[in-house]
Design a protein around this motif. Sequence first.
Motif, PDB file in Angstrom:
ATOM      1  N   TYR A   1       5.970   4.499  -1.178  1.00 47.60           N
ATOM      2  CA  TYR A   1       4.946   3.747  -0.566  1.00 47.60           C
ATOM      3  C   TYR A   1       4.863   2.555  -1.483  1.00 47.60           C
ATOM      4  O   TYR A   1       4.780   1.355  -0.842  1.00 47.60           O
ATOM      5  CB  TYR A   1       3.532   4.499  -0.814  1.00 47.60           C
ATOM      6  CG  TYR A   1       2.323   3.713  -0.076  1.00 47.60           C
ATOM      7  CD1 TYR A   1       2.103   3.891   1.356  1.00 47.60           C
ATOM      8  CD2 TYR A   1       1.554   2.731  -0.623  1.00 47.60           C
ATOM      9  CE1 TYR A   1       0.973   3.419   2.101  1.00 47.60           C
ATOM     10  CE2 TYR A   1       0.515   2.105   0.207  1.00 47.60           C
ATOM     11  CZ  TYR A   1       0.321   2.228   1.213  1.00 47.60           C
ATOM     12  OH  TYR A   1      -0.660   1.810   1.939  1.00 47.60           O
TER      13      TYR A   1
ATOM     14  N   ASP B   1      -1.573  -2.685  13.278  1.00 49.43           N
ATOM     15  CA  ASP B   1      -2.398  -3.139  12.486  1.00 49.43           C
ATOM     16  C   ASP B   1      -3.766  -3.841  12.918  1.00 49.43           C
ATOM     17  O   ASP B   1      -4.738  -3.968  12.005  1.00 49.43           O
ATOM     18  CB  ASP B   1      -1.542  -3.875  11.313  1.00 49.43           C
ATOM     19  CG  ASP B   1      -0.746  -3.139  10.397  1.00 49.43           C
ATOM     20  OD1 ASP B   1      -0.838  -1.941  10.616  1.00 49.43           O
ATOM     21  OD2 ASP B   1      -0.022  -3.766   9.612  1.00 49.43           O
TER      22      ASP B   1
ATOM     23  N   ARG C   1      -4.841   4.815   5.665  1.00 48.60           N
ATOM     24  CA  ARG C   1      -3.312   5.009   5.560  1.00 48.60           C
ATOM     25  C   ARG C   1      -3.105   5.627   4.513  1.00 48.60           C
ATOM     26  O   ARG C   1      -2.044   6.749   4.419  1.00 48.60           O
ATOM     27  CB  ARG C   1      -2.689   3.844   5.781  1.00 48.60           C
ATOM     28  CG  ARG C   1      -1.146   3.889   5.912  1.00 48.60           C
ATOM     29  CD  ARG C   1      -0.565   2.705   6.665  1.00 48.60           C
ATOM     30  NE  ARG C   1      -0.857   1.461   5.968  1.00 48.60           N
ATOM     31  CZ  ARG C   1      -0.716   0.243   6.652  1.00 48.60           C
ATOM     32  NH1 ARG C   1       0.049   0.322   8.079  1.00 48.60           N
ATOM     33  NH2 ARG C   1      -0.920  -0.941   6.177  1.00 48.60           N
ATOM     34  N   PHE C   2      -3.399   5.208   3.056  1.00 48.19           N
ATOM     35  CA  PHE C   2      -3.072   5.881   1.953  1.00 48.19           C
ATOM     36  C   PHE C   2      -3.632   7.306   1.892  1.00 48.19           C
ATOM     37  O   PHE C   2      -2.958   8.285   1.403  1.00 48.19           O
ATOM     38  CB  PHE C   2      -3.651   5.062   0.753  1.00 48.19           C
ATOM     39  CG  PHE C   2      -3.566   5.762  -0.585  1.00 48.19           C
ATOM     40  CD1 PHE C   2      -2.293   5.163  -1.157  1.00 48.19           C
ATOM     41  CD2 PHE C   2      -4.476   6.412  -1.094  1.00 48.19           C
ATOM     42  CE1 PHE C   2      -2.277   5.754  -2.620  1.00 48.19           C
ATOM     43  CE2 PHE C   2      -4.079   6.999  -2.519  1.00 48.19           C
ATOM     44  CZ  PHE C   2      -2.980   6.617  -3.098  1.00 48.19           C
TER      45      PHE C   2
ATOM     46  N   GLY D   1       3.657  -6.319   3.278  1.00 49.42           N
ATOM     47  CA  GLY D   1       3.159  -5.461   4.377  1.00 49.42           C
ATOM     48  C   GLY D   1       3.807  -4.171   4.671  1.00 49.42           C
ATOM     49  O   GLY D   1       5.489  -4.372   4.615  1.00 49.42           O
ATOM     50  N   LEU D   2       3.404  -3.053   5.060  1.00 48.59           N
ATOM     51  CA  LEU D   2       4.302  -1.876   5.246  1.00 48.59           C
ATOM     52  C   LEU D   2       4.852  -1.968   6.821  1.00 48.59           C
ATOM     53  O   LEU D   2       4.546  -2.265   7.626  1.00 48.59           O
ATOM     54  CB  LEU D   2       3.283  -0.613   5.200  1.00 48.59           C
ATOM     55  CG  LEU D   2       3.809   0.715   5.512  1.00 48.59           C
ATOM     56  CD1 LEU D   2       4.660   1.106   4.032  1.00 48.59           C
ATOM     57  CD2 LEU D   2       2.823   1.724   5.552  1.00 48.59           C
TER      58      LEU D   2
ATOM     59  N   GLU E   1      -5.764   0.122   4.769  1.00 47.07           N
ATOM     60  CA  GLU E   1      -5.023   0.332   3.798  1.00 47.07           C
ATOM     61  C   GLU E   1      -5.522   1.929   3.187  1.00 47.07           C
ATOM     62  O   GLU E   1      -4.851   2.689   2.689  1.00 47.07           O
ATOM     63  CB  GLU E   1      -5.038  -0.485   2.689  1.00 47.07           C
ATOM     64  CG  GLU E   1      -4.382  -1.715   3.269  1.00 47.07           C
ATOM     65  CD  GLU E   1      -2.789  -1.573   3.710  1.00 47.07           C
ATOM     66  OE1 GLU E   1      -2.188  -0.856   3.003  1.00 47.07           O
ATOM     67  OE2 GLU E   1      -2.355  -2.335   4.597  1.00 47.07           O
ATOM     68  N   ARG E   2      -7.190   1.908   3.165  1.00 46.02           N
ATOM     69  CA  ARG E   2      -7.363   3.236   2.399  1.00 46.02           C
ATOM     70  C   ARG E   2      -7.196   4.351   3.348  1.00 46.02           C
ATOM     71  O   ARG E   2      -6.867   5.467   2.884  1.00 46.02           O
ATOM     72  CB  ARG E   2      -9.150   3.035   2.263  1.00 46.02           C
ATOM     73  CG  ARG E   2      -9.830   4.166   1.509  1.00 46.02           C
ATOM     74  CD  ARG E   2     -11.316   3.879   1.353  1.00 46.02           C
ATOM     75  NE  ARG E   2     -11.950   3.894   2.687  1.00 46.02           N
ATOM     76  CZ  ARG E   2     -13.096   3.597   2.585  1.00 46.02           C
ATOM     77  NH1 ARG E   2     -13.694   2.908   1.493  1.00 46.02           N
ATOM     78  NH2 ARG E   2     -13.882   3.557   3.712  1.00 46.02           N
TER      79      ARG E   2
ATOM     80  N   SER F   1       5.846  -1.439   0.621  1.00 47.09           N
ATOM     81  CA  SER F   1       4.603  -2.249   0.733  1.00 47.09           C
ATOM     82  C   SER F   1       4.794  -3.709   0.583  1.00 47.09           C
ATOM     83  O   SER F   1       4.001  -4.393   0.682  1.00 47.09           O
ATOM     84  CB  SER F   1       3.394  -1.697   0.267  1.00 47.09           C
ATOM     85  OG  SER F   1       3.198  -0.359   0.448  1.00 47.09           O
TER      86      SER F   1
END
Length: 708
Positions: free
Chosen positions: A511, A598, A612-613, A518-519, A609-610, A515
């Motif tokens: 990850y 996105d 997705r993580f 951007g992913l 982001e939260r 990143s």
Amino acid sequence: MSLGLDEQVDAPAGARPGGATTAAAAVRRPADRVLLTAVFVLATVLVAVLAVVDLTLGTSQVGLRDLLGLIGGGGDDQTLAVLVASRAPRVLAGLLVGAALGVSGGALQSVARNPLASPDTLAVNAGAYVTVVLAAVLGISLPFVLSGTLTFLGGLAAATFVLAIARGGAAGPSRLVLAGSATMLALSSVTYLLMILFAQETQGMFAWGEGTIVQSGSQKVSQAAPVVLVALVVTVWWARRLDVLALGDDTASVLGLDVRRTRLVTVLLAVLLAALAVTVAGPVGFVGLSAPVIARLVAARVPGLYRHRLLLPFAALAGCAVVLAADVLIRLAIPAESGVMIPTGVVTTLLGASLMVWLARRLRASGPVRATASVGARAASRRRVGIVVGVLAVLAVTLLVAGTLLGDRLLLLGDVTNWLAGVSGKQVSFVLDQRMPRVLAALLAGAALGLAGTSVQAVARNPLAEPGLLGITAGAGVGAVLALVLLPGATIWVVSAGAVLGALLTFGLVYGLSSRRGLSSDRLVLVGIGVSAAASAVITLLVVLTNPWNTTMALTFLSGSTYGRTMAQVWPVMVALVVLVPLLVRWRRDLDVIALDDDLPRVLGVPLERTRFGLLLVTALLTASAVSAVGVVGFVGLVAPHLARALVGSSHTRVVPVAALLGAVILSLADTVGRTVIAPVQIPAGLVTALIGAPYFVWLLWRSRRSA
């Protein structure tokens, strides 16, 4: 010249289209000729120094002074015997394999216009390797010419297949590597299956399968050297056409180049070189990727070196340096007998995987990605969804019963009823005490992998992604093997904790590396494949160092097996499902919007982001629990969510339960088939799923090649 990623990768200066022409003009300056000559001289000196150092390293007490004594005529017979029988053939094999793979990879990269093309990523090595193992299984002792021909045909078939799927590399780097990885996994599954079923006939091939330049005498090297030399000369002579091909197919055709014939001859020569390398030393990993990349990086600073008649010989020198440096590093870091057991390919794979990750990190976004939600996105009615869920639930229960009754000994339902009541006979109790944990482990681990695949495909926005291709499965395998190695007799909870830690660390690494700016879906997949290759090399290293003679145990774990499972090993995956499934159900609507792009999640107030993580963290935990229960199993996380979307549409409210049921059905069916089809001999469930899933994966790539 173009690398094929000029629009996608931050290519170094001098690596742009037309660079070959500029370089050709620039090299006419005397200063440039001096620089070019100096670079070749330095590379040759480096290879010579590494060769001399490698000659001084080994298990016998023969050092540099003894070797120098031979030159002066004062050496003894023992020193001469060690040099002639072992060390010189090993160094010559390193030079031969390095040069062959360096040129092979450089030629394939130019044909595909892709710096990620190599004998590994195009499955050439895997295709050649499976033919060698097949010959050993059949008990056929082939002369060198026939053995080389067999490996050539196997490698050529694999490379042709991969290039056809990836449209010769024109479909982009991720598709090329995905197609190659799927083909390689399918061929590796066949290879592992043969080695498990015919352990005596293939003894020693597990370590050899990682590539080792250790030789018993100079026979193979002396037989291969003339053929490799001729192939190298012909390839370099043919190389001027690759300069023209680098300008683009249309331009090359206008200039009078037969593009199709140029590609065909180049691929044939590259595959021949790679096949010869496999015949001599086994599939030494990623030399064909790293050597040409190193050569192109140097060429970016040296005018004229990008001409293929100079670039390919320099790639050969780089390949020699990589192989010899890997061998020297092994013998310096792990001296004595242990160093001999470690395949050279383990170190070269670690280097090549690192370069692959580095290249992937330079990958620019290639435009809008295809949303996972759109794949198989026909909305299904509630009645259809109910029927699908009902049928899958019945199938799962049926397979649970069938798995309990079938095996090396057939049972009846009455036997199971008596066992549950505690009144069964000793033989029935013994069989069911062993069989029930296996059946439950396959069922629950399959559900976990199906859910993990659903999550990772939504986050990566790639319907071809799965936990194995993102390195999470291999990372969990490293953690589990490391726990077994460091703590002999460790409980299943310790092994599970090791698998979870390995999966989380691998997930964090992939990850974090993906990143940049951007992913990106393509970058995530390519980094994951690179990290997965490195993790697999680490597993091999651990097995060879700690228990080199018990390769069947290693192959069984790496192939994904329920053999010897107990209820203690079922509990971790059961706990993971109970804790993590409610999280996925809670995030089901977030999965729908994250799978699109996105922008929409931000508009709808979803913390992108939260969330997705968190989803990737859930993926890592589910994968780790499955690995601790059944070992390394591939493709369930790919096939289950894809079939789920095809059956019930793209809404994750429906996909999540269907994917879990499909995963349970697929792995349970694979386990039952593996235990019964040739009983009492057992085929690991992971090999069955790979043999089914890899062709399915390739079919998906083939079906979508036009839209690519």
